[in-house]
Design a protein around this motif. Sequence first.
Motif, PDB file in Angstrom:
ATOM      1  N   ASN A   1       2.068   2.016  -3.473  1.00 15.72           N
ATOM      2  CA  ASN A   1       0.973   2.515  -4.304  1.00 15.72           C
ATOM      3  C   ASN A   1       0.621   3.953  -3.943  1.00 15.72           C
ATOM      4  OD1 ASN A   1       0.831   0.063  -5.561  1.00 15.72           O
ATOM      5  ND2 ASN A   1      -0.833  -0.699  -4.281  1.00 15.72           N
ATOM      6  N   ARG A   2       0.629   4.274  -2.678  1.00 16.35           N
ATOM      7  CA  ARG A   2       0.315   5.636  -2.242  1.00 16.35           C
ATOM      8  C   ARG A   2       1.383   6.617  -2.739  1.00 16.35           C
ATOM      9  NH1 ARG A   2      -1.463   6.237   3.685  1.00 16.35           N
ATOM     10  NH2 ARG A   2      -3.364   5.513   2.714  1.00 16.35           N
ATOM     11  N   ARG A   3       2.656   6.225  -2.656  1.00 19.29           N
ATOM     12  CA  ARG A   3       3.735   7.105  -3.136  1.00 19.29           C
ATOM     13  C   ARG A   3       3.604   7.360  -4.629  1.00 19.29           C
ATOM     14  NH1 ARG A   3       7.387   4.009   0.425  1.00 19.29           N
ATOM     15  NH2 ARG A   3       7.723   2.695  -1.383  1.00 19.29           N
TER      16      ARG A   3
ATOM     17  N   GLY B   1       0.814   7.249  -6.385  1.00 14.45           N
ATOM     18  CA  GLY B   1      -0.350   8.105  -6.575  1.00 14.45           C
ATOM     19  C   GLY B   1      -0.059   9.560  -6.266  1.00 14.45           C
ATOM     20  N   ILE B   2       0.663   9.802  -5.187  1.00 17.08           N
ATOM     21  CA  ILE B   2       1.035  11.176  -4.827  1.00 17.08           C
ATOM     22  C   ILE B   2       1.941  11.775  -5.892  1.00 17.08           C
ATOM     23  CG2 ILE B   2       2.349  12.561  -3.174  1.00 17.08           C
ATOM     24  CD1 ILE B   2       1.247  10.682  -0.991  1.00 17.08           C
ATOM     25  N   ARG B   3       2.880  10.993  -6.390  1.00 17.42           N
ATOM     26  CA  ARG B   3       3.796  11.476  -7.426  1.00 17.42           C
ATOM     27  C   ARG B   3       3.036  11.804  -8.702  1.00 17.42           C
ATOM     28  NH1 ARG B   3       7.619   7.221  -7.878  1.00 17.42           N
ATOM     29  NH2 ARG B   3       8.210   7.898  -5.816  1.00 17.42           N
TER      30      ARG B   3
ATOM     31  N   LYS C   1       0.817  -1.215   0.000  1.00 15.46           N
ATOM     32  CA  LYS C   1       0.000   0.000   0.000  1.00 15.46           C
ATOM     33  C   LYS C   1       0.849   1.263   0.000  1.00 15.46           C
ATOM     34  CE  LYS C   1      -4.040  -1.696   2.484  1.00 15.46           C
ATOM     35  NZ  LYS C   1      -4.829  -1.525   3.710  1.00 15.46           N
ATOM     36  N   TRP C   2       1.955   1.227   0.737  1.00 13.32           N
ATOM     37  CA  TRP C   2       2.798   2.429   0.814  1.00 13.32           C
ATOM     38  C   TRP C   2       3.379   2.773  -0.543  1.00 13.32           C
ATOM     39  CZ3 TRP C   2       2.145   5.306   4.843  1.00 13.32           C
ATOM     40  CH2 TRP C   2       1.752   4.727   6.042  1.00 13.32           C
TER      41      TRP C   2
END
Length: 65
Positions: free
Chosen positions: A33-35, A37-39, A30-31
């Motif tokens: 994927n979140r990074r 998405g933020i990028r 998840k981490w």
Amino acid sequence: MADPTTTVTADTAAGAVAPAVAPKTVDAGKWANRRVGIRVLIYMVATHAFAGFIMLLFELGNRNK
């Protein structure tokens, strides 16, 4: 498609004994994927801001005619 954890060398392609299989890579889940998405969000905002600035330059340049 070949298994990405195995390595093929000239010796193994010729029929020799394959080397030991490397352990599979584990990502952050998840981490990660979140990074990503933020990028992507940051890149989208920056691209739109740059495109808006270029459009503003064209608009201001067009007014001087």
